[in-house]
Design a protein around this motif. Structure first.
Motif, PDB file in Angstrom:
ATOM      1  N   THR A  26      31.189  38.090  46.334  1.00 52.79           N
ATOM      2  CA  THR A  26      32.139  36.838  46.177  1.00 52.79           C
ATOM      3  C   THR A  26      32.031  36.527  44.738  1.00 52.79           C
ATOM      4  N   ALA A  27      30.905  36.729  43.794  1.00 54.03           N
ATOM      5  CA  ALA A  27      30.775  36.531  42.448  1.00 54.03           C
ATOM      6  C   ALA A  27      31.922  37.538  41.654  1.00 54.03           C
ATOM      7  N   PHE A  71      36.598  39.512  38.817  1.00 53.32           N
ATOM      8  CA  PHE A  71      37.922  40.344  38.615  1.00 53.32           C
ATOM      9  C   PHE A  71      39.153  39.170  38.676  1.00 53.32           C
ATOM     10  N   ALA A  72      39.322  38.396  39.727  1.00 50.77           N
ATOM     11  CA  ALA A  72      40.338  37.609  39.605  1.00 50.77           C
ATOM     12  C   ALA A  72      40.623  36.913  38.203  1.00 50.77           C
ATOM     13  N   ILE A  78      34.010  48.832  42.483  1.00 59.32           N
ATOM     14  CA  ILE A  78      35.119  49.584  42.914  1.00 59.32           C
ATOM     15  C   ILE A  78      35.965  48.762  43.751  1.00 59.32           C
ATOM     16  N   HIS A  79      35.473  48.446  44.616  1.00 63.40           N
ATOM     17  CA  HIS A  79      36.760  47.811  45.594  1.00 63.40           C
ATOM     18  C   HIS A  79      37.390  46.435  44.942  1.00 63.40           C
ATOM     19  N   GLN A  80      36.442  45.679  44.353  1.00 55.41           N
ATOM     20  CA  GLN A  80      37.275  44.310  43.604  1.00 55.41           C
ATOM     21  C   GLN A  80      38.005  44.883  42.477  1.00 55.41           C
ATOM     22  N   GLY A 103      43.901  45.109  41.188  1.00 52.80           N
ATOM     23  CA  GLY A 103      45.121  46.120  40.596  1.00 52.80           C
ATOM     24  C   GLY A 103      44.776  46.951  39.484  1.00 52.80           C
ATOM     25  N   VAL A 104      43.499  47.227  39.376  1.00 59.31           N
ATOM     26  CA  VAL A 104      42.820  48.287  38.393  1.00 59.31           C
ATOM     27  C   VAL A 104      43.101  49.637  38.730  1.00 59.31           C
TER      28      VAL A 104
END
Length: 335
Positions: free
Chosen positions: A55-56, A61-62, A101-103, A108-109
């Motif tokens: 979550t963190a 990333f957001a 990697i997933h976040q 959008g990276v």
């Protein structure tokens, strides 16, 4: 190096997130990026961002919206640390990689570089270790949990590339050393451990120093500043060139020097640099680890990069840095 050369297809300026910037490798990459004029760099201390917390990491990333991610964060250590804390090594590294990697993908990276380790290769693989020997045999038991986690990181990058068309790259460095290393008396890797042990023996006028194992295993060592240069070199490759070298799985590239040294001979070099003139004793009750780990660097050499810092020169500069830290009041031997 300027951003328009690194990433001509992406907007300028670019926001670069360096995960693990307080570590030895992440710190070296951060220094190099700053020296090359990059100033839109994102970092977060461990207290500010727990990379094992999904979550963190998602919220981070957001909020920060990086355009490029360099994943240098990891839980690392020597033979004793790996053997003592196997659950922590596999859990923390799996979580860090999966979350980052997933976040990164979710945010959008499209470009990411993750750093692995030479321990991903089978214990008894033919030397030097080529990228193609991955998953071709049993791993070294003393660091198998860590190795499995790092293999998972490679496969995560491969899988996102295959399914989503991302450009997630992996580099596998050999044994690294240099400023910012862990010199802990029990949990360090072999080279910083030897530097700390021989320095202390010289200070105390000790007559002998014990080293783990038979002294026969051979290891390859790469200065962390060379590693930082190699990481940015791989990032600088255009996508076609990178993929042409990593087919068919769009996998990973080894980073090393192409030369190795026995642990016994390494101890002799460190003893001479630190001024220790006593006896070196091999404690054969302690494990040796893998008999040899020499990386095949053919791919990277063919692409145009080779290491620049000779081993002895690198050890001297690392020892100078280590002593400067002790003089300034930083006890690096027990952290």
């Amino acid at each position: 190096m300027v951003l328009t050369c690194l990433y001509p297809s992406l907007p300028d300026p670019m926001r670069i997130y360096i995960a693990g910037h307080n570590g030895m490798v992440g710190g070296a990459i951060l220094r190099r990026l700053r020296a090359e004029g990059q100033d839109d760099l994102i970092v977060a201390d461990r207290d500010a961002l727990d990379l094992t917390d999904q979550t963190a990491v998602r919220r981070f990333f957001a909020r920060e919206r990086p355009e490029l991610v360099i994943l240098a964060a990891a839980k690392v250590g020597g033979i004793l640390a790996n053997d003592t804390y196997p659950a922590q090594f596999i859990y923390e590294n799996l979580m860090i990689q999966a979350n980052v990697i997933h976040q990164a993908f979710a945010a959008g990276v499209s470009r990411l570089l993750q750093l692995g380790s030479s321990c991903i290769y089978p214990r008894d693989a033919a030397q030097p270790l080529t990228e193609n020997c991955l998953l071709q045999g049993p791993l070294e038991p003393t660091n198998e949990p860590y190795a499995i986690a790092k293999i998972a990181g490679i496969k995560l990058c491969e899988s996102y590339n295959r399914q989503y068309g991302t450009d997630y790259r992996s580099v596998m460095p050999t044994n690294l050393y240099g400023p910012g290393d862990n010199f802990h008396s029990k949990n360090s890797h072999v080279l910083p451990g030897l530097i700390a042990r021989f320095h202390e023996a010289t200070e105390k006028g000790a007559e002998e120093v014990q080293i783990w194992g038979s002294g026969m295993p051979r290891r390859e060592f790469l200065h962390v500043d060379d590693m930082a240069a190699a990481a940015l070199f791989v990032l600088n490759l255009d996508r076609h060139t990178y993929e042409a070298e990593t087919q068919p799985m769009l996998s990973h590239i080894n980073v090393g020097t192409g030369t190795d040294i026995s642990i016994r001979d390494l101890a002799e070099v460190v003893a001479e640099i630190t001024g220790f003139d006593g006896q070196i004793i091999c404690d054969t009750t302690k494990p040796d680890g893998a008999p040899r780990k020499l990386m095949d660097t053919t791919r990277l050499t063919r692409l145009g990069w080779t290491a620049a810092i000779p081993l002895r020169e690198g050890i001297v500069s690392t020892y100078d840095w280590y002593r400067s830290q002790l003089i300034s009041g930083q006890d690096l031997r027990h952290r």
